[in-house]
Scaffold this motif. Sequence first.
Motif, PDB file in Angstrom:
ATOM      1  N   THR A  98       0.854  -1.222   0.031  1.00 10.48           N
ATOM      2  CA  THR A  98       0.049   0.066   0.182  1.00 10.48           C
ATOM      3  C   THR A  98       0.920   1.342  -0.067  1.00 10.48           C
ATOM      4  OG1 THR A  98      -1.736  -1.237   1.170  1.00 10.48           O
ATOM      5  CG2 THR A  98      -1.792   1.143   1.219  1.00 10.48           C
ATOM      6  N   ALA A  99       1.919   1.165   0.992  1.00  9.94           N
ATOM      7  CA  ALA A  99       2.883   2.452   0.866  1.00  9.94           C
ATOM      8  C   ALA A  99       3.631   2.757  -0.465  1.00  9.94           C
ATOM      9  CB  ALA A  99       3.782   2.175   2.091  1.00  9.94           C
ATOM     10  N   ALA A 100       3.879   1.610  -1.038  1.00 14.65           N
ATOM     11  CA  ALA A 100       4.419   1.664  -2.508  1.00 14.65           C
ATOM     12  C   ALA A 100       3.619   2.216  -3.456  1.00 14.65           C
ATOM     13  CB  ALA A 100       4.928   0.486  -3.004  1.00 14.65           C
ATOM     14  N   GLY A 101       2.267   2.077  -3.396  1.00 19.40           N
ATOM     15  CA  GLY A 101       1.348   2.597  -4.191  1.00 19.40           C
ATOM     16  C   GLY A 101       1.224   2.351  -5.737  1.00 19.40           C
ATOM     17  N   GLN A 102       1.809   1.236  -5.831  1.00 18.68           N
ATOM     18  CA  GLN A 102       1.890   0.797  -7.188  1.00 18.68           C
ATOM     19  C   GLN A 102       1.038  -0.267  -7.752  1.00 18.68           C
ATOM     20  OE1 GLN A 102       6.111  -0.494  -7.591  1.00 18.68           O
ATOM     21  NE2 GLN A 102       6.833   1.378  -7.624  1.00 18.68           N
ATOM     22  N   MET A 108      -2.996  -6.460  -5.578  1.00 15.48           N
ATOM     23  CA  MET A 108      -2.463  -6.886  -4.497  1.00 15.48           C
ATOM     24  C   MET A 108      -3.102  -8.210  -3.978  1.00 15.48           C
ATOM     25  SD  MET A 108      -1.758  -3.485  -1.813  1.00 15.48           S
ATOM     26  CE  MET A 108      -2.919  -2.686  -2.319  1.00 15.48           C
ATOM     27  N   ALA A 109      -4.301  -8.222  -4.009  1.00 16.77           N
ATOM     28  CA  ALA A 109      -5.152  -9.526  -3.689  1.00 16.77           C
ATOM     29  C   ALA A 109      -4.623 -10.739  -4.435  1.00 16.77           C
ATOM     30  CB  ALA A 109      -6.721  -9.546  -3.894  1.00 16.77           C
ATOM     31  N   LYS A 110      -4.417 -10.488  -5.714  1.00 17.54           N
ATOM     32  CA  LYS A 110      -4.099 -11.674  -6.786  1.00 17.54           C
ATOM     33  C   LYS A 110      -2.522 -12.282  -6.358  1.00 17.54           C
ATOM     34  CE  LYS A 110      -6.864 -10.594 -10.988  1.00 17.54           C
ATOM     35  NZ  LYS A 110      -6.941 -10.083 -12.234  1.00 17.54           N
TER      36      LYS A 110
END
Length: 154
Positions: A98-102, A108-110
Amino acid sequence: MLDGNQLTMFTDEEADFRTALDQARVLCASCPLLEFCLFAAVTDHAVKGIVAGTTETDRERIRSSLGLAPFAEEDTDIYLMVRRTYDEVDAEKVAAMTAAGQLTQVEMAKALGCSTRTIRRKQRSSCNMRRRPRRNPLTPKKVLDTAEQLLPWF
């Protein structure tokens, strides 16, 4: 509602559906659990068919009137994939991603092999957010009152 002359414009299949719908509405109207059944049907987007005397279109109208968020396509993964249990996903990994924001929540779930709901839960817990209580909580009575206002046959 349609009068007898208007019913002739429907095919037999549509007429059969309307007959079945009318019968379901009569049965549901006399059921002591109607209020709770309707509440469950409106709040659970996975419900299909005629439930509590309502069609899917009726329930969408009720949801819209109550201000309930429409069903997000990204949430379908909770029904379609085998999920890990909640505790198996590392909250620190989610926080770092989340912090990386990419990546989006779906990506993310995958990557982590979980659902988007799990990602959202981990994001909330990692930033120690507390949910504010609803000022006007949704109740079965409120759903029933809304249905009675919106649907003339109810």
